[in-house]
Each structure stands twice: as structure tokens, then as C-alpha cells.
Write a protein that holds these residues in place. Structure first.
Motif, PDB file in Angstrom:
ATOM      1  N   MET A   1     -18.695  49.439  -2.490  1.00  0.00           N
ATOM      2  CA  MET A   1     -20.000  48.746  -2.498  1.00  0.00           C
ATOM      3  C   MET A   1     -19.761  47.252  -2.705  1.00  0.00           C
ATOM      4  O   MET A   1     -18.987  46.846  -3.565  1.00  0.00           O
ATOM      5  CB  MET A   1     -20.855  49.318  -3.635  1.00  0.00           C
ATOM      6  N   ASP A   2     -20.443  46.453  -1.922  1.00  0.00           N
ATOM      7  CA  ASP A   2     -20.347  45.005  -2.043  1.00  0.00           C
ATOM      8  C   ASP A   2     -21.169  44.531  -3.245  1.00  0.00           C
ATOM      9  O   ASP A   2     -22.374  44.792  -3.331  1.00  0.00           O
ATOM     10  CB  ASP A   2     -20.867  44.369  -0.737  1.00  0.00           C
TER      11      ASP A   2
ATOM     12  N   ALA B   1     -24.203  42.272  -2.461  1.00  0.00           N
ATOM     13  CA  ALA B   1     -25.307  43.005  -1.821  1.00  0.00           C
ATOM     14  C   ALA B   1     -26.067  43.813  -2.869  1.00  0.00           C
ATOM     15  O   ALA B   1     -27.301  43.842  -2.874  1.00  0.00           O
ATOM     16  CB  ALA B   1     -24.766  43.921  -0.725  1.00  0.00           C
ATOM     17  N   LYS B   2     -25.322  44.441  -3.777  1.00  0.00           N
ATOM     18  CA  LYS B   2     -25.973  45.210  -4.843  1.00  0.00           C
ATOM     19  C   LYS B   2     -26.874  44.288  -5.671  1.00  0.00           C
ATOM     20  O   LYS B   2     -28.014  44.623  -5.986  1.00  0.00           O
ATOM     21  CB  LYS B   2     -24.922  45.872  -5.744  1.00  0.00           C
TER      22      LYS B   2
ATOM     23  N   ILE C   1     -28.211  41.309  -4.930  1.00  0.00           N
ATOM     24  CA  ILE C   1     -29.375  40.799  -4.183  1.00  0.00           C
ATOM     25  C   ILE C   1     -30.421  41.905  -4.005  1.00  0.00           C
ATOM     26  O   ILE C   1     -31.607  41.711  -4.257  1.00  0.00           O
ATOM     27  CB  ILE C   1     -28.936  40.223  -2.813  1.00  0.00           C
ATOM     28  N   ALA C   2     -29.961  43.083  -3.584  1.00  0.00           N
ATOM     29  CA  ALA C   2     -30.917  44.165  -3.304  1.00  0.00           C
ATOM     30  C   ALA C   2     -31.664  44.554  -4.580  1.00  0.00           C
ATOM     31  O   ALA C   2     -32.889  44.705  -4.571  1.00  0.00           O
ATOM     32  CB  ALA C   2     -30.187  45.367  -2.711  1.00  0.00           C
ATOM     33  N   LEU C   3     -30.941  44.688  -5.695  1.00  0.00           N
ATOM     34  CA  LEU C   3     -31.613  45.083  -6.938  1.00  0.00           C
ATOM     35  C   LEU C   3     -32.531  43.983  -7.463  1.00  0.00           C
ATOM     36  O   LEU C   3     -33.556  44.263  -8.082  1.00  0.00           O
ATOM     37  CB  LEU C   3     -30.584  45.498  -7.995  1.00  0.00           C
ATOM     38  N   ARG C   4     -32.147  42.747  -7.206  1.00  0.00           N
ATOM     39  CA  ARG C   4     -32.997  41.638  -7.659  1.00  0.00           C
ATOM     40  C   ARG C   4     -34.228  41.439  -6.782  1.00  0.00           C
ATOM     41  O   ARG C   4     -35.079  40.607  -7.081  1.00  0.00           O
ATOM     42  CB  ARG C   4     -32.176  40.349  -7.760  1.00  0.00           C
ATOM     43  N   MET C   5     -34.302  42.179  -5.702  1.00  0.00           N
ATOM     44  CA  MET C   5     -35.538  42.150  -4.909  1.00  0.00           C
ATOM     45  C   MET C   5     -36.663  42.910  -5.614  1.00  0.00           C
ATOM     46  O   MET C   5     -37.833  42.763  -5.251  1.00  0.00           O
ATOM     47  CB  MET C   5     -35.301  42.728  -3.509  1.00  0.00           C
ATOM     48  N   ILE C   6     -36.335  43.730  -6.594  1.00  0.00           N
ATOM     49  CA  ILE C   6     -37.390  44.446  -7.343  1.00  0.00           C
ATOM     50  C   ILE C   6     -38.117  43.427  -8.224  1.00  0.00           C
ATOM     51  O   ILE C   6     -37.500  42.806  -9.088  1.00  0.00           O
ATOM     52  CB  ILE C   6     -36.793  45.567  -8.224  1.00  0.00           C
TER      53      ILE C   6
ATOM     54  N   PHE D   1     -33.018  36.159 -14.424  1.00  0.00           N
ATOM     55  CA  PHE D   1     -33.031  37.501 -13.840  1.00  0.00           C
ATOM     56  C   PHE D   1     -32.602  38.484 -14.906  1.00  0.00           C
ATOM     57  O   PHE D   1     -31.846  38.131 -15.815  1.00  0.00           O
ATOM     58  CB  PHE D   1     -32.042  37.596 -12.667  1.00  0.00           C
ATOM     59  N   TYR D   2     -33.072  39.689 -14.810  1.00  0.00           N
ATOM     60  CA  TYR D   2     -32.509  40.771 -15.624  1.00  0.00           C
ATOM     61  C   TYR D   2     -32.515  41.969 -14.706  1.00  0.00           C
ATOM     62  O   TYR D   2     -33.523  42.655 -14.533  1.00  0.00           O
ATOM     63  CB  TYR D   2     -33.334  41.018 -16.883  1.00  0.00           C
ATOM     64  N   GLY D   3     -31.384  42.168 -14.077  1.00  0.00           N
ATOM     65  CA  GLY D   3     -31.271  43.200 -13.066  1.00  0.00           C
ATOM     66  C   GLY D   3     -30.214  42.769 -12.072  1.00  0.00           C
ATOM     67  O   GLY D   3     -29.838  41.603 -12.025  1.00  0.00           O
ATOM     68  N   GLY D   4     -29.720  43.738 -11.286  1.00  0.00           N
ATOM     69  CA  GLY D   4     -28.721  43.401 -10.281  1.00  0.00           C
ATOM     70  C   GLY D   4     -27.410  44.082 -10.525  1.00  0.00           C
ATOM     71  O   GLY D   4     -27.242  44.770 -11.509  1.00  0.00           O
TER      72      GLY D   4
END
Lengths: 167, 167
Positions: B1-2, B5-6, B8-13, B164-167
């Protein structure tokens, strides 16, 4: 408990919009628009999704043990509404949307700006929606957002002034 | 897993900002700013909170079996930052904020526009943060928002461009 207070307080939780998708072991694909999503841990990276217990998607995810959470982007309201409807696979498209299988086999929408693939590590069967706990095992970003990633996400409030799922 | 990418994708929440508060059976009060929150069922009304497993708040909530989730409103960034710090009870205030005990005994911030009180129905001890599942048993709205309730909530992105808190 005052029913109005409960509704207002719970509706203060802001939500993004996602298409949750799974492919059961029999090949059946199911996908649905969801909003009850949060990360719950960094290590391992876990997310929780509240999934309607009597839905196609729930059955597909339960039996497959993996799912894809497709993040929707600004302007993709149409895509969100398409997946309020029952899943239809026609002409190689899912409710009219092109898709492909991710590393886990779960369906990834070609037009989703980002997507995570998760392994179901536990399902807590409580309430009319069950709590699906997924460990993030793969992530894809089709188009990195120029600013904050959460500014690029389609939000519940953008689906319409009266659209809520919660309360 | 990149890893990027993980992240960015999780921080989209997108997330709202809340002060989670509990009072242990020994009277110890703990409160902390959290963002990993979602509703997960309508009936019964359930919410999930991802809570740092080695935190004061986690211990207080675990031992009390109840918690309050104080919703923060627009402009309450200062309040959010106050509860990033360890809990201090001084002069009858919690980190400088006036509060009172709710129906369950959990601490409710006087300045929170709304609050839910929950009974802990299950804790899923997975990862560095655990998944606290609460059934909403009481709700308070100090000031009903004039528009959409989720438009009135303080959001993660309002805490700063790099927060941020996530990602």
C-alpha cells in the motif's frame, strides 16, 4: 429523551459521501451510497462504516470479507444519487458507472477521486445498521486534491437542503 | 500500500469537532477533543467514537460506562484547543470551561451548543485507538441552529490549514 433534541444533536455531525462496494464470493456485486464513516485507529489503520443490515451491500461485504470505500468528490452529486438505487450491472457498468476490480477484488469506481480497500476485521451486529470494522489494506488516489483532502470531498449537505441521514 | 495514497484518501473524510467527556466512578473527570465520530444506527441510536487507548478519557469512559459527546459550534476553535491539553479541574471549571453533570453524570460543557449522553454498549479494543460504541440515551440542545445542524458544527478544517487527525 427529547426526540427533537436527539435529531438536532445527531445531525450536527457533518458527513462526507462515499460509495461502499463489495463483490460476494458468488460474483454478486453490490454498491451503495453511505455517509456513516469514520477512521478509528492509525495503527493498524481502521475505519468503521455503519451499513444497513438488510441491504445488498451488507450481504456482499459480509460474505466477501472485503470492501471498497469509494470517496466521492465535489460535483459528484449525480453519482451519489445513482447509488441510492439498487445495484444494477449492465453493459459492464455499475448503475451506469465504469468500474474495475481492486487488489482485493472489491469494485472501484473509475470516476472516484480516491478509494480505500479494506479487509473486514469484525462486524458488530447492533441496531438496524451494523458496525463494519475494516482494516485499510490498499489505497488509490486517482487525482490528488490541490488543497486539503477534506475540502475535495462531496458532503452530505451538498446533496440538498433537506437531505439528511442521521438523527 | 502506498503510504501517501492512504494518507490522502483517509484525510478526505471530513470531520466535526467534539469534546468527549466522562467521569469515572472515583469522581475523576476527563475530557478531550475528538473528531473520529459517526452515527451507526437509528434504532437504537448508536454512535461510534475512536478513542486513544492510553488516554485519560478512555479510562474514565471505560470505567464509568457512560460519556458525553459535546458538539462544538462555529467559532469555538479556542475551546477545541483547550481540550487538546490534559484535563484540569480548577475552580469548578474543566480546562477553564464551566460545566455541569448530565442525566448520566457525564460532564456537559455549558458552552456547547448541543450534547448527547451515551451509555457504552461495547468497546472494540482494536488498534491504538479503541472503538467505543455508545447508545444515545439523552440529548440536549442549548441553541437550535437556524439552518442545517451540520452547518453549525465546528469542523476539523477550521482548526488550521495543517491540522489533521487521520490518515
Amino acid at each position: 429523551m427529547d426526540a427533537d433534541a436527539k435529531k438536532i444533536a445527531l445531525r450536527m455531525i457533518p458527513y462526507g459521501i462515499y460509495v461502499l462496494a463489495g463483490r460476494g464470493p458468488d460474483g454478486t456485486i453490490a454498491a451503495a451510497t453511505v455517509n456513516w464513516v469514520t477512521q478509528t485507529a492509525f495503527a493498524p489503520p481502521l475505519v468503521v462504516v455503519g451499513v444497513k443490515a438488510d441491504s445488498q451491500s451488507y450481504r456482499a461485504i459480509q460474505s466477501a470479507g472485503v470492501f471498497a470505500l469509494n470517496m466521492l468528490g465535489k460535483g459528484q452529486e449525480g453519482l451519489a444519487f445513482d447509488f441510492f438505487k439498487p445495484t444494477q450491472l449492465e453493459g459492464g457498468k455499475l448503475n451506469g458507472e465504469p468500474f474495475h476490480a481492486g487488489t482485493t477484488g472489491a469494485p472501484i469506481l473509475d470516476n472516484a477521486p480516491a478509494c480505500i480497500e479494506c479487509k473486514v476485521v469484525e462486524v458488530v451486529a447492533r441496531g438496524d445498521h451494523h458496525i463494519v470494522i475494516g482494516e485499510v489494506v490498499e489505497a488509490h488516489v486517482a487525482k490528488a486534491p490541490p488543497g486539503r483532502p477534506d475540502d475535495a470531498t462531496l458532503e452530505m449537505r451538498e446533496l440538498g437542503p433537506k437531505v439528511f441521514y442521521g438523527g
